[in-house]
Write a protein that holds these residues in place. Structure first.
Motif, PDB file in Angstrom:
ATOM      1  N   PRO A 222       0.839  -1.203   0.000  1.00  0.00           N
ATOM      2  CA  PRO A 222       0.000   0.000   0.000  1.00  0.00           C
ATOM      3  C   PRO A 222       0.875   1.256   0.000  1.00  0.00           C
ATOM      4  O   PRO A 222       1.988   1.252   0.543  1.00  0.00           O
ATOM      5  N   ALA A 223       0.387   2.338  -0.607  1.00  0.00           N
ATOM      6  CA  ALA A 223       1.136   3.588  -0.650  1.00  0.00           C
ATOM      7  C   ALA A 223       1.244   4.176   0.752  1.00  0.00           C
ATOM      8  O   ALA A 223       0.308   4.103   1.545  1.00  0.00           O
ATOM      9  N   GLN A 224       2.414   4.736   1.047  1.00  0.00           N
ATOM     10  CA  GLN A 224       2.664   5.368   2.338  1.00  0.00           C
ATOM     11  C   GLN A 224       3.521   6.605   2.093  1.00  0.00           C
ATOM     12  O   GLN A 224       3.577   7.110   0.967  1.00  0.00           O
ATOM     13  N   SER A 225       4.194   7.114   3.111  1.00  0.00           N
ATOM     14  CA  SER A 225       5.105   8.236   2.919  1.00  0.00           C
ATOM     15  C   SER A 225       6.216   7.812   1.974  1.00  0.00           C
ATOM     16  O   SER A 225       6.535   6.622   1.858  1.00  0.00           O
ATOM     17  N   PRO A 226       6.852   8.770   1.264  1.00  0.00           N
ATOM     18  CA  PRO A 226       7.933   8.415   0.337  1.00  0.00           C
ATOM     19  C   PRO A 226       8.992   7.549   1.008  1.00  0.00           C
ATOM     20  O   PRO A 226       9.456   7.860   2.112  1.00  0.00           O
ATOM     21  N   LEU A 227       9.358   6.462   0.343  1.00  0.00           N
ATOM     22  CA  LEU A 227      10.359   5.552   0.910  1.00  0.00           C
ATOM     23  C   LEU A 227      11.754   6.109   0.685  1.00  0.00           C
ATOM     24  O   LEU A 227      12.024   6.778  -0.314  1.00  0.00           O
ATOM     25  N   THR A 228      12.657   5.812   1.620  1.00  0.00           N
ATOM     26  CA  THR A 228      14.025   6.324   1.546  1.00  0.00           C
ATOM     27  C   THR A 228      15.070   5.223   1.539  1.00  0.00           C
ATOM     28  O   THR A 228      16.229   5.468   1.183  1.00  0.00           O
ATOM     29  N   ALA A 229      14.705   3.989   1.936  1.00  0.00           N
ATOM     30  CA  ALA A 229      15.692   2.904   1.990  1.00  0.00           C
ATOM     31  C   ALA A 229      14.973   1.566   1.970  1.00  0.00           C
ATOM     32  O   ALA A 229      13.797   1.460   2.352  1.00  0.00           O
ATOM     33  N   ILE A 230      15.701   0.524   1.551  1.00  0.00           N
ATOM     34  CA  ILE A 230      15.162  -0.838   1.522  1.00  0.00           C
ATOM     35  C   ILE A 230      16.280  -1.820   1.838  1.00  0.00           C
ATOM     36  O   ILE A 230      17.448  -1.585   1.509  1.00  0.00           O
ATOM     37  N   ALA A 231      15.930  -2.911   2.509  1.00  0.00           N
ATOM     38  CA  ALA A 231      16.847  -4.007   2.780  1.00  0.00           C
ATOM     39  C   ALA A 231      16.034  -5.292   2.720  1.00  0.00           C
ATOM     40  O   ALA A 231      14.792  -5.253   2.673  1.00  0.00           O
ATOM     41  N   SER A 232      16.714  -6.442   2.725  1.00  0.00           N
ATOM     42  CA  SER A 232      15.989  -7.708   2.669  1.00  0.00           C
ATOM     43  C   SER A 232      16.777  -8.798   3.376  1.00  0.00           C
ATOM     44  O   SER A 232      17.985  -8.683   3.574  1.00  0.00           O
ATOM     45  N   ASP A 233      16.070  -9.840   3.753  1.00  0.00           N
ATOM     46  CA  ASP A 233      16.678 -11.041   4.322  1.00  0.00           C
ATOM     47  C   ASP A 233      16.087 -12.238   3.590  1.00  0.00           C
ATOM     48  O   ASP A 233      14.938 -12.616   3.814  1.00  0.00           O
ATOM     49  N   GLU A 234      16.886 -12.798   2.674  1.00  0.00           N
ATOM     50  CA  GLU A 234      16.392 -13.917   1.866  1.00  0.00           C
ATOM     51  C   GLU A 234      16.112 -15.140   2.722  1.00  0.00           C
ATOM     52  O   GLU A 234      15.162 -15.879   2.476  1.00  0.00           O
ATOM     53  N   GLN A 235      16.943 -15.357   3.735  1.00  0.00           N
ATOM     54  CA  GLN A 235      16.783 -16.534   4.579  1.00  0.00           C
ATOM     55  C   GLN A 235      15.416 -16.564   5.275  1.00  0.00           C
ATOM     56  O   GLN A 235      14.771 -17.605   5.348  1.00  0.00           O
ATOM     57  N   CYS A 236      14.981 -15.417   5.775  1.00  0.00           N
ATOM     58  CA  CYS A 236      13.690 -15.337   6.465  1.00  0.00           C
ATOM     59  C   CYS A 236      12.572 -14.815   5.576  1.00  0.00           C
ATOM     60  O   CYS A 236      11.439 -14.657   6.043  1.00  0.00           O
ATOM     61  N   ASP A 237      12.886 -14.526   4.313  1.00  0.00           N
ATOM     62  CA  ASP A 237      11.899 -14.056   3.348  1.00  0.00           C
ATOM     63  C   ASP A 237      11.200 -12.785   3.851  1.00  0.00           C
ATOM     64  O   ASP A 237       9.966 -12.703   3.926  1.00  0.00           O
ATOM     65  N   VAL A 238      12.021 -11.783   4.191  1.00  0.00           N
ATOM     66  CA  VAL A 238      11.521 -10.531   4.765  1.00  0.00           C
ATOM     67  C   VAL A 238      12.090  -9.350   3.991  1.00  0.00           C
ATOM     68  O   VAL A 238      13.269  -9.344   3.622  1.00  0.00           O
ATOM     69  N   VAL A 239      11.252  -8.347   3.743  1.00  0.00           N
ATOM     70  CA  VAL A 239      11.672  -7.086   3.152  1.00  0.00           C
ATOM     71  C   VAL A 239      11.538  -6.002   4.219  1.00  0.00           C
ATOM     72  O   VAL A 239      10.560  -5.997   4.976  1.00  0.00           O
ATOM     73  N   ILE A 240      12.528  -5.103   4.291  1.00  0.00           N
ATOM     74  CA  ILE A 240      12.509  -4.018   5.268  1.00  0.00           C
ATOM     75  C   ILE A 240      12.534  -2.690   4.527  1.00  0.00           C
ATOM     76  O   ILE A 240      13.290  -2.529   3.564  1.00  0.00           O
TER      77      ILE A 240
END
Length: 472
Positions: free
Chosen positions: A151-169
């Motif tokens: 869903p749309a939120q405030s403008p995003l500034t950064a992203i990270a991920s953890d493939e092992q746990c299947d998580v996006v940050i």
């Protein structure tokens, strides 16, 4: 030789064939039945695989019922790497991934084909992109399909991920750090930092999951688990934003620094002080003895060897340190010991320097138009100026180096042995990112073993992902 002992003949042939190249071994297999049987011996092809790649993903060979062998693995992977090194148009597919209505501020592989343990039969990859339009989008880059978007939120500034746990940050301009379920895009948890810009660093210590967040107020907050529970908050850069955040390969050390103040030294923090803080002790922290920090990287095959680009007394320098802990009866302290230091003669000025490392003794540096490869001792192993505009991003793995530039092209270079124990780079080909009538340049690049994804900055403010996939 006793012709009545066929096993002896076969053993002699196998030993002799162990000195052949793969091309000669294939030719020898066509001579006669006995030579064919000897040349098909799995041990010979396993030996070739491990000589060439040092590690092979045994799981991809499958079970005995699957018609896969060491020979097929070797030939298939060689064929794939030949395509990736050659870069001819029939060797890859290119997909344009459209959907964002703003700038793409970062991209991460959520499911990729690891360069360390490649699966050459299954090359499916998922990439997530974060945008100033406030959404995360997940893409199947081989098919060129959108899998989900948040869903749309405030403008995003950064992203990270953890493939092992299947998580996006993700982090947004309102200071919210959120985690998302990688398969569905469902929001899992949220934490407020009150920071307009955040640096994200995800890492696992054993079975424990942690996220360290660098804030614009100069602090690092460490969160734990799927609920993003706050474990600690430590001020490390005064009132300057934390934009350099790294974890050592042994997961014992965190490096935090700021590019906002050229006089501010980066800090080494004992990770346990952040993940399991003591109520009666201050976090174990030590300044690195350099002025400023333009770029930093840990050597990937060393437990805690850190390389930094900084300002020295005679200009820009690169210094390498070993980080360790010294414990006595009454206290513990961090030792940051210099290993090497040498000046950098950068012919292209750039406000931004990119630094990466291969193995334990090779450093790759990009500044302006120039890409340079140094040994740990400071020897210049190779230098390239093949872009017409500054390098904006760089991706380095065990097979290749890919640079992205504002000239709207990617440059692919592959590693080769220099005949000794070291490595150098060989320039191979360009991949074009589109037309300057619709794009301003490439701003970011990411890679896994068999694909490359770049961000093309749109003239209309709508960035597009360019995905290049190689198949065997």
């Amino acid at each position: 030789m006793d012709l009545h002992q066929p096993q002896l003949i076969a053993d002699c042939l196998i030993h002799t064939f162990s000195f052949l190249t793969e091309e000669d071994l294939i030719r020898a297999s066509a001579v006669c039945k006995d030579w064919n049987e000897a040349a098909e011996t799995p041990w010979l092809w396993r030996r070739m695989c491990l000589q060439r790649w040092s590690f092979c993903n045994l799981s991809v060979l499958g079970s005995e019922q699957v018609s896969r062998s060491w020979k097929k693995y070797f030939l298939r992977r060689c064929h794939l790497e030949m395509k990736m090194a050659k870069g001819s148009s029939e060797g890859y597919t290119c997909k344009s991934l459209r959907g964002h209505t703003g700038r793409v501020v970062g991209l991460e592989y959520l499911q990729g084909n690891s360069a360390q343990h490649p699966d050459i039969w299954n090359s499916s990859s998922t990439v997530c992109s974060a945008s100033s339009d406030g959404t995360i989008r997940a893409w199947d880059i081989q098919k060129g399909q959108l899998l989900w978007f948040s869903p749309a939120q405030s403008p995003l500034t950064a992203i990270a991920s953890d493939e092992q746990c299947d998580v996006v940050i993700s982090a947004d301009s309102a200071g919210h750090v959120k985690t998302w379920e990688g398969r569905t895009g469902q929001e899992v948890a949220s934490f407020s930092t009150a920071s307009a810009r955040c640096a994200l660093l995800q890492y696992n210590v054993g079975s424990d999951w942690f996220l360290t967040v660098g804030t614009s107020q100069g602090s690092v907050c460490t969160l734990a688990g799927s609920a993003l529970a706050l474990k600690s908050s430590v001020v490390v850069c005064g009132g300057f934003k934390v934009d350099t955040l790294l974890v050592s390969p042994d997961r014992k050390w965190i490096i935090a620094g700021s590019n906002d103040n050229t006089d501010l030294s980066p800090k080494v923090i004992h990770a346990e002080s952040l993940t399991s803080p003591s109520e009666d002790k201050d976090p174990l922290c030590q300044s690195v003895p350099v002025t400023g920090c333009q770029a930093a990287v840990f050597m990937p095959t060393q437990a805690a060897r850190l390389a930094l680009v900084h300002q020295g007394p005679r200009g820009t320098a690169l210094t390498v340190f070993d980080v360790a802990i010294q414990k006595t009866k009454y206290k513990s302290e961090i030792l940051v010991q210099q290993v090497e230091s040498f000046p950098l003669t950068l012919t292209s000025w750039s406000p931004r320097v990119l630094l990466a490392a291969k193995d334990s003794d090779v450093l790759v540096l990009a500044a302006g138009l120039e890409l340079s490869v140094y040994s740990l001792k400071g020897a210049l192993l190779a230098s390239f100026k093949e872009h017409t505009m500054p390098i904006s991003s760089m991706c380095v793995d065990s097979f290749r180096v890919v640079t992205a530039s504002q000239d709207l092209s990617l440059r692919v270079l592959t590693w080769r042995s220099d005949g000794g124990p070291g490595w150098t780079l060989e320039s191979k080909y360009h991949l074009l990112g589109g037309s300057h009538t619709v794009s301003r340049g490439l701003t970011a690049v990411a890679c896994d073993y068999s694909s490359i994804v770049a961000v093309a900055e749109g003239q209309d403010g709508k960035d597009v992902l360019k995905a290049y996939s190689f198949t065997s």
